[in-house]
Design an enzyme around this catalytic site. Structure first.
Site, PDB file in Angstrom:
ATOM      1  CD  GLU A  99       8.485  12.801 -15.194  1.00  0.00           C
ATOM      2  OE1 GLU A  99       7.498  13.528 -15.084  1.00  0.00           O
ATOM      3  OE2 GLU A  99       9.640  13.242 -15.285  1.00  0.00           O
ATOM      4  CB  SER A 152      13.298  22.851 -14.630  1.00  0.00           C
ATOM      5  OG  SER A 152      12.524  24.037 -14.715  1.00  0.00           O
ATOM      6  CE  LYS A 206      11.433  20.156 -11.107  1.00  0.00           C
ATOM      7  NZ  LYS A 206      10.132  19.814 -10.608  1.00  0.00           N
ATOM      8  CG  HIS A 233      -1.630  -1.248   1.492  1.00  0.00           C
ATOM      9  ND1 HIS A 233      -2.860  -1.561   0.955  1.00  0.00           N
ATOM     10  CD2 HIS A 233      -1.240  -2.317   2.230  1.00  0.00           C
ATOM     11  CE1 HIS A 233      -3.211  -2.787   1.377  1.00  0.00           C
ATOM     12  NE2 HIS A 233      -2.240  -3.264   2.136  1.00  0.00           N
TER      13      HIS A 233
END
Ligand code: ARG
Length: 463
Positions: free
Chosen positions: A295, A282, A288, A161
């Site tokens: 992704e 970024s 970043k 979970h």
């Protein structure tokens, strides 16, 4: 728009050429040009067989086979002018062959149809993708095994979970993916063995009266045997569907690992550092470092499973044998294969380059009362409690630690005894995460000794 000349390949009974819209919906050359080398290999095998069987002369077969090589080199050299009016790769190649060698080209299509031709070409193309997927998975599995070997005994939290459950080892987690990708590999291998039958010589649907030798062309093209039913052979796209279905499951596995890498590389987790080579920055936030490759891999299952569903829907309800609907098969498989291969390669690169942050992994493993099950097991083993009671006692100890704002090993023996007086000093041995993982030596368990055994087994399997 009907004043065009009728098609030179099939226009015998047509007085007029197709409407521009008809041509646009009908043509597949924009995408099936990717089958050029398979088409030419199939035609060369077919021509050699026709000559051997005395159906065409050796001279014509030689001219055809040589001419096809010229066409191939024109296509590979980017000098070939593809024509939409010629619909597809089969007619583009044959038409150019005629320009090069003359009338003999017209004999190539004896005892053959575009129906068995396209099935053969597409099978040859898809078979290469099966092989590419198998070798891509092999590379990924090896990269995961290297990670597992390095961190066979690094302790990290195991989750259910996405809540801390029990400590596990980094090696164990990596090897879980080895099992998943190993099943993917075996699925691709199974399906490849099943699909490797040659449709060539099934002709339009019914076979042919010419004395062809289907075994000869099958062998020349690396198939195990010819297909046994000509109706099935031209109507079958199971080989493409199985490829898409194996790819979907594999892409799903990739997406799960990708998701973990996204979570693990976040500032909140810091379990893993991804290399600069597989990260991006970024344009506005200088701090970043984004896990874009992960992704995108996570997203790929969308289009790959989409292709699987799309082709299932195209094939559903089609009567035997060939229907033009089946021309819609290729783009789905092309797109899925391209994206699966890039996803496998990117994942392999990321896994090879990434480094686990041992200290953060261990610290996270030690928080969240991750050794509560070990404590309950200790109460069963050392204090003779039934497991249900031990579970209850441990629950009370967890509540106590939570109230004090500390972890289980930080509770004093006195405090623990107030919950159950059978608890002794020995309990602290099982509360460390190292002892917790080392104790789980059941077959397939997380103990480093088990992980190393599985690594050794896999190395033998891979050779
Ligand atoms: N372009 C066609 C396809 O991809 C080739 C087969 C055409 N056969 C036919 N009978 N029209 O399916």
């Amino acid at each position: 728009m009907t004043d065009k000349k009728s098609n030179a390949m099939w226009g015998g009974r047509f007085a007029a050429g197709p409407d521009a819209i008809m041509e646009a919906i009908n043509a597949s050359i924009d995408f099936d040009k990717r089958l050029a080398s398979q088409d030419i290999a199939g035609s060369r095998a077919h021509a050699a067989m026709l000559a051997k069987q005395g159906i065409i002369t050796d001279t014509d077969a030689e001219a055809i086979r040589e001419g096809l090589l010229t066409v191939l080199s024109e296509i590979e050299g980017g000098e070939f002018a593809f024509s939409t009016a010629l619909e597809d790769i089969h007619m583009n190649v044959e038409s150019r062959l005629k320009e090069i060698i003359g009338e003999a080209a017209g004999r190539l299509h004896t005892a053959r149809s575009r129906n068995d031709q396209v099935a053969t070409d597409f099978k040859l193309w898809t078979r290469e993708q099966y092989d590419a997927a198998i070798s891509g998975l092999d590379a990924l599995i090896r990269a995961l095994i290297a990670q597992a070997e390095e961190g066979a005994d690094w302790v990290m939290p195991g989750f259910t979970h996405l809540q801390t459950a029990q400590p596990v080892t980094w090696g164990h987690h990596m090897m879980a993916y080895v099992e998943m990708f190993g099943r993917d590999m075996s699925r691709f291998k199974d399906a490849r063995a099943r699909m490797n039958e040659s449709p060539l010589g099934s002709a339009a649907l019914a076979g042919t009266g010419f004395p062809i030798d289907r075994h000869m062309t099958a062998e020349a093209l690396g198939f195990d045997r010819p297909t046994a039913n000509s109706l099935d052979a031209v109507a079958d796209r199971d080989f493409a569907l199985e490829f898409l279905s194996c790819s979907s499951i594999c892409a799903m596995h990739l997406s799960r690992f990708a998701e973990e890498l996204v979570i693990w590389s976040s500032a909140q987790f810091r379990f893993v550092t991804l290399s600069d080579r597989f990260s991006t920055g970024s344009s506005i936030m200088p701090q970043k470092k984004n896990p874009d490759a992960a992704e995108l891999i996570r997203a790929k299952v969308g289009r790959i499973f989409g292709a699987n569903v799309a082709l299932m829907m195209v094939m559903k309800g089609l009567p035997l044998a060939y229907s033009k609907d089946m021309q819609e098969d290729k783009e789905q498989v092309f797109d899925a294969a391209d994206n699966l291969m890039i996803a496998l390669a990117a994942m392999t690169g990321m896994v090879s380059d990434m480094s686990g942050n041992i200290d953060n992994l261990r610290a996270a493993a030690a928080s969240g009362f991750s050794t509560a099950t070990d404590l309950a097991d200790w109460l069963v083993r050392e204090a003779g409690l039934p497991f249900r009671d031990a579970h209850h006692v441990t629950g009370a100890l967890v509540a106590m630690a939570e109230k004090k704002g500390c972890d289980l090993p930080e509770l004093s023996l006195e405090d623990m005894k107030t919950v159950h007086d059978a608890i002794t000093d020995g309990v602290f041995d099982v509360l460390t995460v190292e002892n917790s993982v080392a104790s789980r030596t059941s077959y397939g368990g997380t103990a480093p000794v088990q992980v190393r055994a599985q690594i050794a087994r896999w190395k033998e399997v891979l050779g």
